[in-house]
Design an enzyme around this catalytic site. Sequence first.
Site, short mmCIF file in Angstrom:
data_model
loop_
_atom_site.label_atom_id
_atom_site.label_comp_id
_atom_site.label_asym_id
_atom_site.label_seq_id
_atom_site.Cartn_x
_atom_site.Cartn_y
_atom_site.Cartn_z
N ASP A 188 0.82 -1.21 0.00
CA ASP A 188 0.00 0.00 0.00
C ASP A 188 0.85 1.27 0.00
O ASP A 188 2.02 1.25 0.41
CB ASP A 188 -0.90 0.04 1.24
N HIS A 238 3.69 -2.37 3.12
CA HIS A 238 3.77 -1.03 2.54
C HIS A 238 5.11 -0.86 1.83
O HIS A 238 6.14 -1.36 2.30
CB HIS A 238 3.62 0.04 3.62
#
Length: 478
Positions: free
Chosen positions: A69, A220
């Site tokens: 992400d 991430h």
Amino acid sequence: MRIIRILIALYLIMTFMPVSGVWAAAGSLSYSLNSIDEDDYERLSAGVKITQDRMYEQPEQPTVYLTFDDGPGKLSSQVLDILKEEKVTATFFVLGENVNRYPDTIKRMVEEGHAIGNHTYNHQYPSLYPSYALFKAQIEQTEQILQDKAGVSTSLIRAPGGTFSHFDAFYFYYLDQAGYSVFDWNVDSGDALRANVPYTEIKNNVTSTPLKHEMIVLMHDSSGHEETVRALPDIIRFYKDNGYQFAALSTKVKPVQSAVDKRVKRAPLSREEHEYWVANARDRASRNAAISIVADSQKPEDEKADAQSVRPSELEMEESTAAHNKLQTPPLLVHLFTTSACCELEPSTLELAVPKYEFNNDKFYVPLRSLAEKMGALISWDEEERTATIQYGLHQLQIDMKHKSLSIQAPGRSKQVYYLADVSLNDGSIMVPLRSTVERLGNHVMSYSIGDSLREVKVDTSSGGYGLLLAPKLMFKV
């Protein structure tokens, strides 16, 4: 409430200005407002989650979906390098503002076969969660950026912070009606819980999560996540060792989503506003369906034919090649070494020929019964419970095929349970992975060789963590 109404009005004006008026554009929507189900409005208002029935594909092999992400960013190229080296595909949920900053990175993601998901434009909660209109505006803004910068369109969405505590029933409903697939996760690496989460914590968060047939891992690749990059190779190795394949998310994968958090309170939408957003969503879905049909019709005739079926002659050739390969595959010898106080005993050897053993994804899989009996253990099978029990001295092991788990009960020790995602039944034999099982029991593979005429694995069973001569039995799948 008045501010929200004004924002919706501004959004509608910006969206449909090319038509000469907001309601002129609204009138052009594919679905009539009269077709909206009035009962849905009442149920949604009460917090009931309503989704369409869809067909999803469950992979035969245990599958992990690595997701990243908040990118693309400075670390994304390092993540891509690791994925390329490991031959793994993943999914990147990107922010529109970052796509603008790193257009070449998003192109590389696409070129190397990774899936792209929409993570809104700026990830700012105050700009996303006061109303669906604001959330939708950011989704569409990022859609346009992806199209402009990389020629990419996507129906995959991940809500910043996840859907829990952010989405109400209306958010889920409108996005579903529009044909989007909203994905949360079932494995949290914890790399965003605070600044500078260490590598060991990220790795342990992932590897300590009970295994399921399909795992969606949250990570991430944005700035500040160097430790995630450091942990990624070990995370990939963990899933490979447990028999997982890697894949990118798609609309064919059943989404993991939270339940509706009824504590989320927003100013209620009027029935008219609800009718508009439903019609808007369904129009988006119908336009995308039309685009897909046109794109498919433009495929070359030979490509369409190949997509529809494989010619019988090709199937016959594939079957013939597979049969030939089986005949050419050398046997496997599993040597079980034990050292006593005085000396090293002669190894016990289990010899297996294809198809009695398998070699997939650089791992050996062997039948549990053959291995256990070679070691002098007793094994029984409960058909109703689908559980295999191995009794070896005072130690008992159970493999639960329903839950793909292994439990070990040893004197003076609490019961320990491990998840074995790639345990399978093959022609009535339980097949298990050799190295990972051996290591779980405190034993180790001394060496292995994969030759043209012979394959050998040598296992030291002397120092099992449970005092088992038995450890090798768990070599079920090496």
